[in-house]
Design a protein around this motif. Structure first.
Motif: not given
Length: 424
Positions: A313-315, A323-325, A398-404
């Protein structure tokens, strides 16, 4: 290039296919007018869509045109009928959609039903039933404990390692990404103040979370077991649990969050099905305390489903990443949260939404709230738009995210964005 030939490496390729609800921008108001029928879009009509690259497929219209037995589920203005249909239908529909956007024989039918994202309006994708929010990150919980109980022997509360702590929120104020958030008003009282005052919150915060969307309901009086998680939960999305920390601090004793949380919760316009995240499944952190049987995910039976998800996740505040939780560090899994939420016999309804709680990692740049990033306002964030402790009017989060994903790909999660506007 045909609209469904997405570039290699696109996180919204055919390995992903998240679901949403859209209307064409030529609609006068975007209000629903029933099913999508046999043609795509139309003035004022909402349709179930599936994202592919920078386009959205009118899934309902495609199902009608291609004679799908699931047309009745997809040709609706909301995802709820599909959610309620259950796991077999979810898998069948996903296989069909994958074929529709990858098999050349379907190209002629599917191409006219593809719309650029720039030409559509995205809506709240499902009708939210109940909303519950948890507190599942040990890093977040310890940070909060250190901030507010600095002299305590243990920064965690005594119950934290024994059960997933949560609270019931307000489903009516769950809003889709892009919706403005009005700064809430309420009572607040600083420790040195002689009496509470009323006014707009001056400590407005965010919480970077992941939301889980329930499809199949359960009867009242029947708990949902850990092993039944994937039979009930359709998918997940990013979630921002906006928080008025000053209102929350004054009201939360003894019953917990109320007005400091209930004014807005933002969710993505896209729901990623769990089937798209098979390669992102990971084991949660090691259990440090014995768990009661209904929560115990250390048994041999539970090892088949590790329970955790590797989501990155990126904030960002005003376009600047703060932040990148990592979601993989969450102590309590979504399956444990579902089991705990129903162990007393509480029923599930189609459209129930539950949040993971703030996602925070171990390092300073992995904290999922401004409360932690600024240590309750003690420190400041240096942004190109100025210094911040808590949010100011006109700030955009803005929240963004990716997964394998499979074969080295990435699975993109739909972003969540919201702009703070002054109190009405």
């Amino acid at each position: 290039m045909p609209p469904f030939d997405v570039p290699e490496g696109d996180p919204f390729g055919p390995h992903n296919l998240p679901y949403g609800v859209f209307s064409l921008n030529n609609s006068p108001d975007g209000s629903p007018e029933g099913s999508s029928g046999g043609s795509s879009g139309g003035a004022g009509r909402r349709s179930v869509g599936v994202r592919l690259g920078d386009h959205v497929l009118d899934a309902g219209a495609a199902a009608v045109e291609l004679g799908s037995p699931y047309a009745a589920l997809l040709a609706r203005p909301t995802l709820n009928p599909l959610l309620a249909a259950g796991r077999t239908a979810w898998s069948d529909v996903r296989r069909a959609l994958t074929a529709w956007v990858t098999v050349p024989a379907h190209r002629e039918t599917v191409a006219p039903l593809m719309h650029p994202l720039s030409e559509v309006t995205l809506h709240l994708p499902f009708e939210v039933a109940d909303y519950v929010d948890f507190y599942a990150s040990e890093n977040h919980a310890r940070n909060v404990g250190r901030i507010f109980r600095p002299d305590a022997e243990d920064s965690l509360t005594p119950n934290w390692k024994h059960l997933p702590i949560g609270y019931h929120g307000r489903s009516g104020t769950v809003v889709v990404s892009g919706t403005d958030v009005v700064r809430p008003s309420g009572q607040r009282k600083a420790p040195a103040d002689p009496a509470p005052v009323f006014g707009p919150s001056v400590r407005l915060d965010i919480e970077a979370e992941v939301g889980f969307v329930v499809g199949t309901p359960s009867p009242m009086g029947t708990p949902v077991a850990l092993s039944d998680f994937r039979d009930h939960v359709f998918g997940l999305c990013l979630l921002n649990d906006w928080s008025a920390r000053d209102l929350q601090a004054w009201e939360y004793v003894p019953l917990g969050p109320f007005l400091g949380k209930s004014f807005a919760t933002s969710v993505s316009a896209w729901i990623t099905p769990l089937d798209a995240l098979e390669d992102a499944r990971v084991a949660p952190p090691a259990r440090t305390h014995p768990l009661l049987p209904y929560l115990d995910d250390t048994t041999e039976d539970a090892s088949e489903d590790p329970g955790g998800y590797d989501l990155r996740i990126s904030v960002a505040v005003n376009g600047h990443v703060v932040s990148e939780p990592p979601f993989s560090t969450m102590y309590w899994t979504a399956a444990q949260q579902l089991a705990h939420m129903t162990v007393n016999g509480a029923s599930l309804r189609t459209g129930d939404l539950y949040g993971s709680g703030t996602v925070s990692g171990a390092s300073d740049d992995e904290r999922g709230s401004l409360l932690e990033l600024t240590w309750n306002g003690r420190d400041t964030l240096e942004l190109p738009t100025g210094k911040r402790t808590f949010l100011e009017d006109a700030d955009v989060v803005t929240l963004t995210a990716w997964a394998p994903g499979p074969h080295g790909t990435r699975v993109g999660l739909g972003e969540v964005t919201g702009r703070v506007v002054p109190t009405a």
